[in-house]
Write an enzyme that holds these catalytic residues in place. Structure first.
Site, PDB file in Angstrom:
ATOM      1  N   GLY A  19      37.673 -10.784  -0.653  1.00  0.00           N
ATOM      2  CA  GLY A  19      36.903 -10.052  -1.665  1.00  0.00           C
ATOM      3  C   GLY A  19      35.989  -8.984  -1.096  1.00  0.00           C
ATOM      4  O   GLY A  19      35.855  -8.796   0.124  1.00  0.00           O
ATOM      5  N   ASP A  20      35.325  -8.316  -2.011  1.00  0.00           N
ATOM      6  CA  ASP A  20      34.466  -7.173  -1.687  1.00  0.00           C
ATOM      7  C   ASP A  20      33.233  -7.572  -0.864  1.00  0.00           C
ATOM      8  O   ASP A  20      32.863  -6.906   0.103  1.00  0.00           O
ATOM      9  CB  ASP A  20      34.033  -6.544  -3.033  1.00  0.00           C
ATOM     10  CG  ASP A  20      33.170  -5.341  -2.843  1.00  0.00           C
ATOM     11  OD1 ASP A  20      33.687  -4.336  -2.347  1.00  0.00           O
ATOM     12  OD2 ASP A  20      31.969  -5.410  -3.171  1.00  0.00           O
ATOM     13  N   LEU A  21      32.606  -8.659  -1.241  1.00  0.00           N
ATOM     14  CA  LEU A  21      31.380  -9.063  -0.543  1.00  0.00           C
ATOM     15  C   LEU A  21      31.675  -9.420   0.915  1.00  0.00           C
ATOM     16  O   LEU A  21      30.944  -9.033   1.833  1.00  0.00           O
ATOM     17  CB  LEU A  21      30.740 -10.263  -1.259  1.00  0.00           C
ATOM     18  CG  LEU A  21      29.423 -10.725  -0.664  1.00  0.00           C
ATOM     19  CD1 LEU A  21      28.331  -9.704  -0.908  1.00  0.00           C
ATOM     20  CD2 LEU A  21      29.006 -12.071  -1.239  1.00  0.00           C
ATOM     21  N   ASP A 185      19.233 -14.361  -2.403  1.00  0.00           N
ATOM     22  CA  ASP A 185      18.710 -13.187  -3.103  1.00  0.00           C
ATOM     23  C   ASP A 185      18.544 -12.174  -1.986  1.00  0.00           C
ATOM     24  O   ASP A 185      17.602 -12.274  -1.186  1.00  0.00           O
ATOM     25  CB  ASP A 185      17.355 -13.482  -3.767  1.00  0.00           C
ATOM     26  CG  ASP A 185      16.846 -12.271  -4.537  1.00  0.00           C
ATOM     27  OD1 ASP A 185      16.927 -11.156  -3.987  1.00  0.00           O
ATOM     28  OD2 ASP A 185      16.384 -12.434  -5.665  1.00  0.00           O
ATOM     29  N   HIS A 186      19.458 -11.208  -1.902  1.00  0.00           N
ATOM     30  CA  HIS A 186      19.489 -10.412  -0.670  1.00  0.00           C
ATOM     31  C   HIS A 186      18.215  -9.578  -0.475  1.00  0.00           C
ATOM     32  O   HIS A 186      17.904  -9.174   0.640  1.00  0.00           O
ATOM     33  CB  HIS A 186      20.762  -9.564  -0.574  1.00  0.00           C
ATOM     34  CG  HIS A 186      20.744  -8.300  -1.359  1.00  0.00           C
ATOM     35  ND1 HIS A 186      21.024  -8.250  -2.692  1.00  0.00           N
ATOM     36  CD2 HIS A 186      20.484  -7.021  -0.994  1.00  0.00           C
ATOM     37  CE1 HIS A 186      20.929  -6.998  -3.113  1.00  0.00           C
ATOM     38  NE2 HIS A 186      20.608  -6.230  -2.094  1.00  0.00           N
ATOM     39  N   HIS A 248      15.768 -10.146  -8.026  1.00  0.00           N
ATOM     40  CA  HIS A 248      15.079  -9.321  -7.024  1.00  0.00           C
ATOM     41  C   HIS A 248      13.656  -8.919  -7.441  1.00  0.00           C
ATOM     42  O   HIS A 248      12.718  -9.004  -6.658  1.00  0.00           O
ATOM     43  CB  HIS A 248      15.873  -8.046  -6.734  1.00  0.00           C
ATOM     44  CG  HIS A 248      17.324  -8.283  -6.457  1.00  0.00           C
ATOM     45  ND1 HIS A 248      17.775  -9.346  -5.719  1.00  0.00           N
ATOM     46  CD2 HIS A 248      18.436  -7.589  -6.824  1.00  0.00           C
ATOM     47  CE1 HIS A 248      19.107  -9.283  -5.641  1.00  0.00           C
ATOM     48  NE2 HIS A 248      19.515  -8.243  -6.300  1.00  0.00           N
TER      49      HIS A 248
HETATM   50  N1  LIG Z   1      30.327  -7.498  -3.924  1.00  0.00           N
HETATM   51  C1  LIG Z   1      29.025  -7.479  -3.796  1.00  0.00           C
HETATM   52  O1  LIG Z   1      28.418  -6.562  -3.223  1.00  0.00           O
HETATM   53  C2  LIG Z   1      28.214  -8.588  -4.347  1.00  0.00           C
HETATM   54  C3  LIG Z   1      28.798  -9.725  -4.855  1.00  0.00           C
HETATM   55  N2  LIG Z   1      28.035 -10.751  -5.303  1.00  0.00           N
HETATM   56  C4  LIG Z   1      28.650 -11.992  -5.812  1.00  0.00           C
HETATM   57  O2  LIG Z   1      29.536 -12.526  -4.838  1.00  0.00           O
HETATM   58  C5  LIG Z   1      30.626 -13.159  -5.446  1.00  0.00           C
HETATM   59  C6  LIG Z   1      31.922 -12.516  -4.956  1.00  0.00           C
HETATM   60  O3  LIG Z   1      31.879 -11.147  -5.298  1.00  0.00           O
HETATM   61  P1  LIG Z   1      32.995 -10.108  -4.812  1.00  0.00           P
HETATM   62  O4  LIG Z   1      33.367 -10.334  -3.400  1.00  0.00           O
HETATM   63  O5  LIG Z   1      32.481  -8.786  -5.217  1.00  0.00           O
HETATM   64  O6  LIG Z   1      34.226 -10.499  -5.761  1.00  0.00           O
HETATM   65  P2  LIG Z   1      35.769 -10.099  -5.587  1.00  0.00           P
HETATM   66  O7  LIG Z   1      36.354 -10.159  -6.954  1.00  0.00           O
HETATM   67  O8  LIG Z   1      35.939  -8.885  -4.772  1.00  0.00           O
HETATM   68  O9  LIG Z   1      36.349 -11.318  -4.744  1.00  0.00           O
HETATM   69  C7  LIG Z   1      36.562 -12.585  -5.280  1.00  0.00           C
HETATM   70  C8  LIG Z   1      37.205 -13.471  -4.227  1.00  0.00           C
HETATM   71  O10 LIG Z   1      37.458 -14.745  -4.797  1.00  0.00           O
HETATM   72  C9  LIG Z   1      38.781 -15.153  -4.446  1.00  0.00           C
HETATM   73  N3  LIG Z   1      39.252 -16.065  -5.486  1.00  0.00           N
HETATM   74  C10 LIG Z   1      39.280 -15.858  -6.825  1.00  0.00           C
HETATM   75  N4  LIG Z   1      39.786 -16.940  -7.450  1.00  0.00           N
HETATM   76  C11 LIG Z   1      40.056 -17.853  -6.489  1.00  0.00           C
HETATM   77  C12 LIG Z   1      40.593 -19.166  -6.500  1.00  0.00           C
HETATM   78  N5  LIG Z   1      40.975 -19.764  -7.641  1.00  0.00           N
HETATM   79  N6  LIG Z   1      40.748 -19.817  -5.338  1.00  0.00           N
HETATM   80  C13 LIG Z   1      40.384 -19.228  -4.174  1.00  0.00           C
HETATM   81  N7  LIG Z   1      39.860 -17.989  -4.095  1.00  0.00           N
HETATM   82  C14 LIG Z   1      39.710 -17.314  -5.240  1.00  0.00           C
HETATM   83  C15 LIG Z   1      39.543 -13.843  -4.406  1.00  0.00           C
HETATM   84  O11 LIG Z   1      40.685 -13.911  -3.590  1.00  0.00           O
HETATM   85  P3  LIG Z   1      42.183 -14.138  -4.106  1.00  0.00           P
HETATM   86  O12 LIG Z   1      42.371 -13.248  -5.295  1.00  0.00           O
HETATM   87  O13 LIG Z   1      43.017 -13.783  -2.920  1.00  0.00           O
HETATM   88  O14 LIG Z   1      42.245 -15.570  -4.443  1.00  0.00           O
HETATM   89  C16 LIG Z   1      38.515 -12.953  -3.702  1.00  0.00           C
HETATM   90  O15 LIG Z   1      38.582 -13.159  -2.316  1.00  0.00           O
HETATM   91  C17 LIG Z   1      30.402 -13.011  -6.949  1.00  0.00           C
HETATM   92  O16 LIG Z   1      29.711 -14.139  -7.411  1.00  0.00           O
HETATM   93  C18 LIG Z   1      29.505 -11.783  -7.047  1.00  0.00           C
HETATM   94  O17 LIG Z   1      28.724 -11.784  -8.209  1.00  0.00           O
HETATM   95  C19 LIG Z   1      26.667 -10.692  -5.256  1.00  0.00           C
HETATM   96  C20 LIG Z   1      26.025  -9.592  -4.773  1.00  0.00           C
HETATM   97  C21 LIG Z   1      26.725  -8.438  -4.295  1.00  0.00           C
HETATM   98  O1  LIG Z   2      22.087  -7.310  -6.402  1.00  0.00           O
HETATM   99  C1  LIG Z   2      22.275  -6.136  -6.633  1.00  0.00           C
HETATM  100  O2  LIG Z   2      21.666  -5.230  -5.842  1.00  0.00           O
HETATM  101  C2  LIG Z   2      22.182  -3.905  -5.746  1.00  0.00           C
HETATM  102  C3  LIG Z   2      21.078  -3.051  -5.115  1.00  0.00           C
HETATM  103  O3  LIG Z   2      20.838  -3.542  -3.816  1.00  0.00           O
HETATM  104  P1  LIG Z   2      20.295  -2.580  -2.667  1.00  0.00           P
HETATM  105  O4  LIG Z   2      20.132  -3.483  -1.507  1.00  0.00           O
HETATM  106  O5  LIG Z   2      21.342  -1.513  -2.485  1.00  0.00           O
HETATM  107  O6  LIG Z   2      19.026  -1.978  -3.170  1.00  0.00           O
HETATM  108  C4  LIG Z   2      22.580  -3.351  -7.098  1.00  0.00           C
HETATM  109  O7  LIG Z   2      23.237  -2.100  -6.933  1.00  0.00           O
HETATM  110  C5  LIG Z   2      23.513  -4.315  -7.769  1.00  0.00           C
HETATM  111  O8  LIG Z   2      23.805  -3.848  -9.089  1.00  0.00           O
HETATM  112  C6  LIG Z   2      22.924  -5.693  -7.854  1.00  0.00           C
HETATM  113  O9  LIG Z   2      23.917  -6.612  -8.283  1.00  0.00           O
END
Ligand SMILES: NC(=O)C1=CN([C@@H]2O[C@H](COP(=O)(O)OP(=O)(O)OC[C@H]3O[C@@H](n4cnc5c(N)ncnc54)[C@H](OP(=O)(O)O)[C@@H]3O)[C@@H](O)[C@H]2O)C=CC1
Ligand SMILES: O=C1O[C@H](COP(=O)(O)O)[C@@H](O)[C@H](O)[C@H]1O
Length: 518
Positions: A19-21, A185-186, A248
């Site tokens: 995923g993205d995170l 809470d980053h 935050h």
């Molecule tokens: N992206 C960000 O910057 C931020 C994200 N978050 C939180 O972090 C969490 C993840 O976000 P993000 O990475 O953006 O989400 P993504 O949608 O990019 O990634 C989700 C991940 O979950 C996996 N996944 C989904 N369903 C299943 C399953 N049934 N079994 C196993 N793996 C699964 C997916 O992989 P696959 O499809 O291969 O299974 C993928 O790796 C969320 O709660 C989001 O709110 C919080 C702050 C910032």
């Molecule tokens: O948690 C979140 O924070 C970002 C902002 O974070 P920053 O470290 O870049 O200031 C925000 O863009 C996002 O919507 C929110 O989910």
């Protein structure tokens, strides 16, 4: 130096590894900890997600994420080979219990290979609806039966309201104890947010003034220039209120307002933060909310000559959406220290500049001894710059040495600007690096405890309920502006104004002494 708490090493389980995170934050953070020799060689990362991948493909993903997002991008073949060895991938659907049993076997092999003593850090970079299932399956799959520690790191959003957060909490606490749960809470991992505590409690200058006798108001701004990007579907349900304020902003407010903790211990600090949340005045009615809270949504606008779409035109957004992309409010902390001091907070997407700052506005001197037509006495401001520049800015009044000495000194506003970023650059550890390292060291100071989360939701729910009645109070602002006019009126009614944040000039200031102090 490798921290001695990590002598037994640890396995990092990244659920949501595709995923993205994981890509933008977690892999780069692990690499920085490795580069800085904070985690040594006794560690392993097991990436988990549904889609099939070989270890090599997974390692290629990790490499690309480091190249794109890490603080340290230069990595030679020797270092990369040594680092990549620590990464293993397993395809796992979190709903499949049998898969967790296989994961346990894989983990034991990995632990044996890297001589890791059973310490396991489970990082859930997954949608929150999966948290309960993962916790249950970790237990049923035998992954918690080790001689070492096990900890669960979870991401926001932690619930949608108090009720859903409580349900989520029940699910995870049926498996993990509170002190094994690390709620991210980053913002709490940011350098200057952590510095608030040090600034307040290690300077004789500030603490005696840190109360309603000397402080006129506190302003917290978290402005963003970005829109909702690809997160329209998520943001439609959260809005600024749940995305930024519940977590935050309230966390930063607690750091500003809390009493000195009895000692530098996670529970002592979190106890003080909880007291602030308990003292936060709750809104009593919809009228109360409408009087003290402004919500807004961006319409089409321009920034640097570039056209920007309205929120309602963003992908994944309902064309008739009433979701808040801007939030401003006047809050009160009803305790002895803060009685009568307004805390103004605001956050929004597609605002004019990216900036996170806290402004402490001090009351004016009682006698305007230096009042004269030519003087411009300004209130003293202490500004804590969190993002993107880090530093401390202090605005005060001084004699203008260039003025004529005609018996009445000319007073001008000047500023002392400690630019931390100028000294250490932007290469300070990212919030995720600090927090990941804290979690692996077992330090939960900068993670939110359940009672904090619960109280924050109780406060937020009153606002959400009032808004649900109807959306007639929703205001609009053009993308690239400073938000709706109503946000300025909120302060103007009290005789205050939002002070300029970094990126905006404070025209009043005549001289600024800047530097890193080194
Ligand atoms: N992206 C960000 O910057 C931020 C994200 N978050 C939180 O972090 C969490 C993840 O976000 P993000 O990475 O953006 O989400 P993504 O949608 O990019 O990634 C989700 C991940 O979950 C996996 N996944 C989904 N369903 C299943 C399953 N049934 N079994 C196993 N793996 C699964 C997916 O992989 P696959 O499809 O291969 O299974 C993928 O790796 C969320 O709660 C989001 O709110 C919080 C702050 C910032
Ligand atoms: O948690 C979140 O924070 C970002 C902002 O974070 P920053 O470290 O870049 O200031 C925000 O863009 C996002 O919507 C929110 O989910």
């Amino acid at each position: 130096m490798v921290n001695e708490n990590l002598n037994g090493g640890a396995v990092f389980f990244i659920f949501g590894a595709t995923g993205d995170l994981a890509k933008r934050k977690l892999f780069p953070a692990i690499f920085s900890l490795y580069r800085e020799r904070k985690i040594g060689e006794k560690f392993a990362v097991i990436g988990l997600a549904r889609r099939p991948k070989t270890n090599e493909q997974f390692r290629d993903d990790v490499y690309r994420s480091i190249q794109e997002f890490a603080r340290y991008k230069k990595i030679d073949d020797v270092e990369w080979t040594a680092f990549a060895e620590h990464f293993t991938y397993m395809s796992l659907d979190i709903n499949n219990l049998e898969g967790f049993r296989q994961l346990n076997e894989l983990t034991q092999q990995v632990e044996a290979r890297f001589n890791i003593a059973g310490n396991r850090l489970f990082y859930l970079a997954l949608a929150p609806e999966h948290f309960g299932t993962v916790a249950e399956h970790l237990k049923a799959g035998g992954l918690l039966e080790t001689d070492g520690w096990h900890r669960l790191v979870i991401e926001k959003p932690f619930g949608y309201d108090q009720h859903s957060a409580a349900v989520l909490n029940e699910e995870i606490t049926s498996v993990f104890k509170e002190d094994e749960i690390y709620r991210i809470d980053h913002y709490l991992g940011k350098e200057m947010v952590q510095n608030i505590e040090v600034l307040r409690f290690s300077n004789a200058l500030f603490e005696p003034l840190w109360n309603n006798k000397y402080i006129a108001n506190v302003q917290i701004t978290m402005s963003e220039t970005v829109g909702v990007e690809e997160r329209g579907a998520y943001y439609e349900k959260s809005g600024a209120l749940r995305d930024m304020v519940q977590n935050h902003m309230l966390q930063m407010l607690t750091m500003i307002a809390m009493e000195p903790p009895s000692r530098l211990h996670p529970e002592a600090i979190r106890d003080e933060k909880v007291k602030v949340l308990r003292s936060l005045r709750r809104f009593q009615s919809r009228e109360d909310v409408l009087k003290h809270v402004v919500r807004g949504q961006y319409t089409a606008g321009t920034k640097d000559g570039k056209a920007m779409p309205a929120y309602r035109e963003e992908p994944g957004v309902n064309p008739a959406s009433v979701t808040d992309t801007f939030f401003a409010a006047k809050l009160y902390v009803d305790n002895f220290r803060w009685a009568g001091v307004p805390f103004y907070i605001r956050t929004g997407k597609r605002l004019a500049t990216k900036s996170t700052e806290v402004v402490i506005e001090f009351k004016n001197v009682p006698e305007r001894m230096y009042f004269a037509e030519k003087n411009r006495l300004e209130p003293n401001l202490l500004v804590i710059r969190v993002n993107p520049m880090e530093g401390i800015y202090f605005k005060m009044n001084a004699k203008n040495p260039e003025s004529n000495n005609d018996g009445q000194p000319e007073v001008i506003p000047v500023a002392v600007d400690f630019c931390q970023s100028c000294r250490v650059g932007y290469n300070t550890p990212e919030a995720y690096e600090r927090l990941l390292y804290d979690a692996v060291r077992g330090d939960s100071t900068y993670f939110t405890r359940w009672d904090e989360v619960s109280l924050a939701w109780q406060f937020i729910d009153r606002i959400a309920e009032a808004w649900n009645e109807d959306s007639s109070d929703l205001t609009y602002y053009p993308a690239g502006s400073w938000g709706p006019e109503e946000s300025h009126q909120l302060l103007a009614r009290d005789g205050f104004k939002w002070w300029p944040v970094q990126g905006q000039e404070d025209d009043a200031v005549i001289w600024t002494v800047s530097g890193s102090g080194i």
